[in-house]
Motif scaffolding. Structure first.
Motif, mmCIF file in Angstrom:
data_model
loop_
_atom_site.group_PDB
_atom_site.id
_atom_site.type_symbol
_atom_site.label_atom_id
_atom_site.label_comp_id
_atom_site.label_asym_id
_atom_site.label_seq_id
_atom_site.Cartn_x
_atom_site.Cartn_y
_atom_site.Cartn_z
ATOM 1 N N ILE A 66 0.847 -1.185 0.000
ATOM 2 C CA ILE A 66 0.000 0.000 0.000
ATOM 3 C C ILE A 66 0.884 1.237 0.000
ATOM 4 C CG2 ILE A 66 -1.941 -1.114 1.169
ATOM 5 C CD1 ILE A 66 -1.013 0.386 3.750
ATOM 6 N N THR A 67 0.281 2.375 -0.302
ATOM 7 C CA THR A 67 0.964 3.654 -0.223
ATOM 8 C C THR A 67 0.339 4.451 0.906
ATOM 9 O OG1 THR A 67 1.395 3.644 -2.594
ATOM 10 C CG2 THR A 67 1.518 5.776 -1.474
ATOM 11 N N VAL A 68 1.167 4.909 1.835
ATOM 12 C CA VAL A 68 0.696 5.731 2.940
ATOM 13 C C VAL A 68 1.204 7.145 2.697
ATOM 14 C CG1 VAL A 68 0.787 6.117 5.436
ATOM 15 C CG2 VAL A 68 0.724 3.796 4.530
ATOM 16 N N GLY A 69 0.308 8.110 2.828
ATOM 17 C CA GLY A 69 0.668 9.511 2.616
ATOM 18 C C GLY A 69 0.078 10.372 3.712
ATOM 19 N N THR A 70 0.110 11.669 3.486
ATOM 20 C CA THR A 70 -0.425 12.609 4.459
ATOM 21 C C THR A 70 -1.155 13.732 3.757
ATOM 22 O OG1 THR A 70 0.099 14.036 6.347
ATOM 23 C CG2 THR A 70 1.707 13.973 4.571
ATOM 24 N N HIS A 71 -2.090 14.341 4.486
ATOM 25 C CA HIS A 71 -2.804 15.504 3.974
ATOM 26 C C HIS A 71 -2.369 16.761 4.719
ATOM 27 C CE1 HIS A 71 -5.194 13.701 7.239
ATOM 28 N NE2 HIS A 71 -5.400 14.956 7.602
ATOM 29 N N GLU A 72 -1.314 16.640 5.513
ATOM 30 C CA GLU A 72 -0.791 17.750 6.305
ATOM 31 C C GLU A 72 0.589 18.154 5.806
ATOM 32 O OE1 GLU A 72 -2.439 19.174 8.907
ATOM 33 O OE2 GLU A 72 -4.121 17.781 8.743
ATOM 34 N N THR A 73 0.945 19.410 6.020
ATOM 35 C CA THR A 73 2.279 19.880 5.664
ATOM 36 C C THR A 73 3.332 19.267 6.579
ATOM 37 O OG1 THR A 73 1.312 21.964 4.956
ATOM 38 C CG2 THR A 73 3.673 21.943 5.299
ATOM 39 N N SER A 74 3.015 19.178 7.845
ATOM 40 C CA SER A 74 3.931 18.625 8.834
ATOM 41 C C SER A 74 3.152 17.700 9.765
ATOM 42 C CB SER A 74 4.595 19.762 9.619
ATOM 43 O OG SER A 74 5.508 19.252 10.549
ATOM 44 N N MET A 97 0.471 13.589 14.099
ATOM 45 C CA MET A 97 -0.366 12.592 14.760
ATOM 46 C C MET A 97 -0.781 11.534 13.743
ATOM 47 S SD MET A 97 -2.929 14.962 17.070
ATOM 48 C CE MET A 97 -3.861 15.440 15.646
ATOM 49 N N GLN A 98 -1.180 10.375 14.243
ATOM 50 C CA GLN A 98 -1.628 9.278 13.387
ATOM 51 C C GLN A 98 -2.763 9.728 12.467
ATOM 52 O OE1 GLN A 98 -2.992 5.940 15.661
ATOM 53 N NE2 GLN A 98 -3.390 4.692 13.884
ATOM 54 N N GLN A 99 -3.649 10.582 12.970
ATOM 55 C CA GLN A 99 -4.804 11.047 12.199
ATOM 56 C C GLN A 99 -4.400 11.882 10.982
ATOM 57 O OE1 GLN A 99 -4.376 11.212 15.450
ATOM 58 N NE2 GLN A 99 -6.174 10.410 16.483
ATOM 59 N N CYS A 100 -3.154 12.292 10.909
ATOM 60 C CA CYS A 100 -2.671 13.103 9.788
ATOM 61 C C CYS A 100 -2.238 12.249 8.597
ATOM 62 C CB CYS A 100 -1.490 13.964 10.232
ATOM 63 S SG CYS A 100 -1.867 15.126 11.551
ATOM 64 N N THR A 101 -2.248 10.932 8.744
ATOM 65 C CA THR A 101 -1.807 10.060 7.665
ATOM 66 C C THR A 101 -2.994 9.375 6.999
ATOM 67 O OG1 THR A 101 -1.454 8.207 9.168
ATOM 68 C CG2 THR A 101 0.427 9.650 8.767
ATOM 69 N N ASP A 102 -2.810 8.956 5.761
ATOM 70 C CA ASP A 102 -3.882 8.364 4.960
ATOM 71 C C ASP A 102 -3.346 7.178 4.163
ATOM 72 O OD1 ASP A 102 -5.865 10.614 5.339
ATOM 73 O OD2 ASP A 102 -4.262 11.695 4.325
ATOM 74 N N CYS A 103 -4.206 6.177 3.963
ATOM 75 C CA CYS A 103 -3.887 5.104 3.032
ATOM 76 C C CYS A 103 -4.270 5.608 1.643
ATOM 77 C CB CYS A 103 -4.651 3.832 3.368
ATOM 78 S SG CYS A 103 -4.299 2.502 2.195
ATOM 79 N N GLN A 104 -3.285 5.880 0.837
ATOM 80 C CA GLN A 104 -3.549 6.408 -0.498
ATOM 81 C C GLN A 104 -3.862 5.310 -1.503
ATOM 82 O OE1 GLN A 104 -0.161 9.017 -1.086
ATOM 83 N NE2 GLN A 104 -1.259 10.685 -0.122
ATOM 84 N N SER A 105 -3.882 4.075 -1.054
ATOM 85 C CA SER A 105 -4.283 2.955 -1.899
ATOM 86 C C SER A 105 -5.768 2.670 -1.775
ATOM 87 C CB SER A 105 -3.496 1.696 -1.515
ATOM 88 O OG SER A 105 -2.108 1.908 -1.668
#
Length: 57
Positions: free
Chosen positions: A34-42, A45-53
């Motif tokens: 899977i690809t894990v990314g973020t929707h935050e600049t910095s 917290m765990q909630q700042c990451t997303d499964c981009q798959s």
């Protein structure tokens, strides 16, 4: 895929049942990776990451 159920990748746990790659009979993803990314600049917290798959069923 075995029968009507995707083969779980036991290295990737997942509880997002709305994803097309979720193994409905177990809390695992069926993808090889899977690809894990973020929707935050910095992310801080765990909630700042997303499964981009993720793919909606």
């Amino acid at each position: 895929m075995i029968g009507n159920h995707p083969t779980p990748n036991e290295s990737i746990r997942c509880t997002v049942t709305q994803c097309a790659y979720h193994c409905q009979n177990k809390n695992y993803c069926s993808l090889d990776c899977i690809t894990v990314g973020t929707h935050e600049t910095s992310p801080s917290m765990q909630q700042c990451t997303d499964c981009q798959s993720f793919m909606r069923k």
